[in-house]
Design an enzyme around this catalytic site. Sequence first.
Site, PDB file in Angstrom:
ATOM      1  CB  SER A  49      -0.936   0.001   1.213  1.00  0.00           C
ATOM      2  OG  SER A  49      -0.211  -0.241   2.411  1.00  0.00           O
ATOM      3  CG  HIS A 293      -0.839   3.781   4.355  1.00  0.00           C
ATOM      4  ND1 HIS A 293      -1.358   3.207   5.485  1.00  0.00           N
ATOM      5  CD2 HIS A 293      -0.368   2.749   3.586  1.00  0.00           C
ATOM      6  CE1 HIS A 293      -1.239   1.885   5.411  1.00  0.00           C
ATOM      7  NE2 HIS A 293      -0.632   1.589   4.265  1.00  0.00           N
TER       8      HIS A 293
END
Length: 311
Positions: A49, A293
């Site tokens: 990711s 993230h």
Amino acid sequence: MLRPARKPRRLRNSTALAALALGAALALTSTSAQAAAPAPKHYVALGDSYAAGAGVPGQSAGLCLRSDRNYGHLVAAALGANAYTDVTCAAAKVSAMTQPQYDAFLKVNDPQLNAVTADTDLVTLGIGGNNLGTSDLGVGDVIATCVAGAVVNPLGTPCQDVYNNGHWDWSSWSWQYGEDKLADRIEAARPQVADTLQRIHAKAPNAKVLLVGYPSVLPADGSSCVLRQPLAPRDVPYLHRTLEALNSMLADTAAANGAVYVDTQTPTAGHDACSDDRWVEGALPGSPAVPFHPNATGEKVMADAVLAALR
């Protein structure tokens, strides 16, 4: 008969020097142009990711959460790659390089190494973080465990207690730690990452291979996370050290297997999920990104690190 006037010697010398300088400059420009690396014929981006740019617009590839602004896309555009293949996928573990990836029994991606072919001349690989987790969520289950622990024990080290065997030692009358499960999982991933790099070299013998590390997700000092992230502040240094250990393993593995390690932790330091200027989002993202993230700026900084490694 009149003769043309002769230029003064000083002027003649200056003109000659200018001509020599211009010639040297042209020669240098020509040499630099010849020395410039050609655009990749076929660049393949592999990874999880963090490589996919999960949550950063615009998204594609279903549950793989692949962004058209991830660092692979940015690098491909900057280099003018003739062909670019992005098979990155959220929640990918190292096993996803050679096996199909499933999420709750649903196939979400083919084996990523299928994209690497003999004509591939550039590969970026960002992998290993999800091996910290044991479920299909990968590192997501570690984050969930740490957040849940902070709810019931915000002043302690609930996350470290789970993964680093925190316990009361009656003999020393103090809180002690034992075997570190996350450290063990990092070491277990080492030979898998090495095997992946060797497989890439075998499939694409002429490819330059870059192993991309993870950005600075959390600071070394947890005090800046108070009232900003739902983590016990005393757990933050442990999680920071775990990320450093993961990146260190990746750097060592790259060096031992003919790959270039790309450090993204250093250029993103100070822009973690607890900072005032976040390039990595927290539990409640202020910019589009999956929690904990990189956002679009973080992906751009990671792309710049890859490009710097290619120079």
